[in-house]
Design an enzyme around this catalytic site. Structure first.
Site, PDB file in Angstrom:
ATOM      1  N   ARG A  74       0.856  -1.178   0.000  1.00  9.98           N
ATOM      2  CA  ARG A  74       0.000   0.000   0.000  1.00  9.98           C
ATOM      3  C   ARG A  74       0.898   1.236   0.000  1.00  9.98           C
ATOM      4  NH1 ARG A  74      -2.281  -3.596   3.773  1.00  9.98           N
ATOM      5  NH2 ARG A  74      -4.385  -4.321   3.215  1.00  9.98           N
ATOM      6  N   LYS A  77      -2.170  -2.257   7.485  1.00  9.22           N
ATOM      7  CA  LYS A  77      -3.593  -2.057   7.732  1.00  9.22           C
ATOM      8  C   LYS A  77      -4.081  -3.055   8.784  1.00  9.22           C
ATOM      9  CE  LYS A  77      -7.947  -1.402   5.233  1.00  9.22           C
ATOM     10  NZ  LYS A  77      -8.606  -1.436   3.912  1.00  9.22           N
ATOM     11  N   HIS A 108      -2.512   3.098  -6.037  1.00 10.63           N
ATOM     12  CA  HIS A 108      -3.029   1.832  -5.506  1.00 10.63           C
ATOM     13  C   HIS A 108      -3.311   0.829  -6.621  1.00 10.63           C
ATOM     14  CE1 HIS A 108      -4.459  -0.364  -2.009  1.00 10.63           C
ATOM     15  NE2 HIS A 108      -5.507  -0.759  -2.702  1.00 10.63           N
ATOM     16  N   ARG A 127      -0.818  -1.956  -6.832  1.00  6.76           N
ATOM     17  CA  ARG A 127      -1.031  -3.089  -5.910  1.00  6.76           C
ATOM     18  C   ARG A 127      -2.032  -4.070  -6.511  1.00  6.76           C
ATOM     19  NH1 ARG A 127      -1.228  -4.765  -0.307  1.00  6.76           N
ATOM     20  NH2 ARG A 127      -3.337  -5.309   0.347  1.00  6.76           N
ATOM     21  N   HIS A 182      -4.155  -9.665   3.453  1.00  6.92           N
ATOM     22  CA  HIS A 182      -5.611  -9.675   3.622  1.00  6.92           C
ATOM     23  C   HIS A 182      -6.001 -10.642   4.735  1.00  6.92           C
ATOM     24  CE1 HIS A 182      -6.335  -8.243  -0.797  1.00  6.92           C
ATOM     25  NE2 HIS A 182      -6.093  -7.248   0.035  1.00  6.92           N
ATOM     26  N   TYR A 196      -9.705 -10.577  -7.221  1.00 10.35           N
ATOM     27  CA  TYR A 196      -8.775 -10.506  -8.346  1.00 10.35           C
ATOM     28  C   TYR A 196      -8.992 -11.637  -9.340  1.00 10.35           C
ATOM     29  CZ  TYR A 196      -6.497  -7.080  -5.414  1.00 10.35           C
ATOM     30  OH  TYR A 196      -6.246  -5.971  -4.644  1.00 10.35           O
TER      31      TYR A 196
END
Length: 406
Positions: free
Chosen positions: A229, A254, A360, A363, A386, A395
């Site tokens: 990120r 995150k 972004h 990514r 994640h 994705y």
């Protein structure tokens, strides 16, 4: 009254045209069941009794639709014109103190600076929305009305409405010292819209990189090559880069989680040069006896001199010194995110890439290209950091081919 409600829905464009007759029908069924005039609001108990009765002969999705229709009708009955109030500054001493107390509590809980900015911004929006009311006069209905206003008038996304809810619940519980349960909020929910991420082709990325140089190019290549990120890339420190092992440690990403990710061979030479460049700034700061760099949590108190040590120095230090917003110390921070964002946008335009691409997007492209190369989804999930596999599964919808080549 229902005809006015129908015009209200059409005007606000909160419901798809084909669902409008059903919304009107469910409201009519509820008010007939409760035997209440359409101009009056039904109580929470009456609404619950109707939905319980309604669920006996209808599908679950119809019950959810009826519940949403009743929330929207409640907002309609309360006026639905609160848009005029929002935007007027209500900088009363009570709300100013509430904002100051919110900042104190946020910092006491060691929440991120971005979280602090977002929560304070939502508190100010809510303050403007309620007008002349003081914090002592705020009730659950005011919070419901504000959240409904965001969904109906401002057309915010589900994530934005949830962020506003989290901010207000935080202030309500931790600053105002009042109990507020999220299940008590019957606000109109923002429409959920699933958006596929923008993914750049490999040749498009190379064209963009061709119009970038210096630190901006190195950071952009690092974000694409490691799946970082923007904030994770900027906050990298010297100790987080292991060139020999080809690995990067992301600290406090995150969700305040650490993870490891890959370091491409093609970036090792560039990062070695970047470390030498950062060393020049470090030596300059030590010569001038500048305060050490920011340290997370209580490390600055536990290790007072750690911020002046080389391993803790930024990998991408800013050229100029800045004032720490929390401690007011003059120190060197990492490069401002706006610098890379502006350079990337300029490069996208210069490369004639006809996509709505941002930093972004690199990514997203990292994850999609790995998937197209045959890497398993669990590995990609670990590299991206994640928590939920379903987040990574998005994705699979944008990859040109999946693992089976179908």
């Amino acid at each position: 009254m229902l005809e006015e409600f129908r015009r209200f829905i059409i005007n606000k464009k909160t419901v798809h045209d084909k669902f409008i007759p059903y919304f009107l029908r469910w409201v009519e069924c509820c008010y007939n069941f409760c035997d209440v005039p359409f101009k009056e609001q039904i109580s929470d108990i009456q609404r619950l009794e109707f939905l319980t009765h309604f669920a006996r002969n209808h599908e679950d999705w119809q019950v959810r639709q009826a519940e949403e229709a009743l929330k929207l009708y409640k907002y309609f009955l309360t006026g639905g014109n609160s848009e005029d109030n929002c935007g007027k500054a209500a900088a009363s001493p009570e709300w100013q103190k509430c904002e100051e107390d919110t900042r104190i509590v946020l910092r006491r809980k060691h929440l991120a600076i971005n979280t602090e900015k977002a929560y304070v911004a939502w508190l100010r929006s809510f303050t403007s929305f309620v007008g002349s009311k003081t914090p002592d006069q705020i009730s659950t209905d005011d919070v419901q009305q504000f959240l409904s206003y965001l969904a109906v008038e401002r057309k915010v996304s589900t994530a934005t409405q949830n962020q506003a809810l989290n901010a207000l619940v935080f202030v309500y519980r931790n600053v105002m010292k009042k109990e507020l349960e999220e299940h008590e909020l019957d606000a109109v929910k923002a429409a959920y819209k699933r958006r596929l991420p923008v993914v750049l082709a490999r040749d498009e990325i190379q064209k963009i990189f061709g119009h970038m140089s210096g630190n901006n190019l190195t950071m952009a290549m690092l974000i694409y090559g490691c799946g970082l990120r923007l904030s994770e890339c900027l906050s990298l420190r010297i100790k987080d880069v292991d060139i020999e092992r080809g690995m990067i440690i992301v600290r406090a990403g995150k969700g305040d989680k650490d993870r490891r990710t890959v370091l491409p061979e093609s970036l090792k030479l560039k990062l070695a040069e970047q470390i030498k460049s950062a060393r020049a700034f470090y030596d300059q700061d030590r010569t001038r006896e500048i305060a050490g760099v920011f340290l997370p949590g209580a490390l600055e108190r536990k290790y007072p001199n750690a911020g002046k040590e080389w391993p803790w120095f930024w990998l991408f230090p800013a050229r100029a010194l800045s004032v720490d917003p929390r401690t007011t110390l003059v120190r060197r921070h990492h490069i401002h995110p706006g610098s890379l964002q502006k350079a990337f946008k300029t490069a996208v335009d210069a490369a004639d890439v006809n996509r709505q691409a941002s930093v972004h997007t690199l990514r997203h492209s990292f994850a999609t290209h790995l998937l197209e190369n045959g890497y398993d989804i669990r590995t990609i999930q670990e590299l991206l950091g994640h928590s939920n596999l379903q987040t990574t599964m998005i994705y699979t919808h944008v990859a040109c081919k999946n693992i089976l080549g179908v």
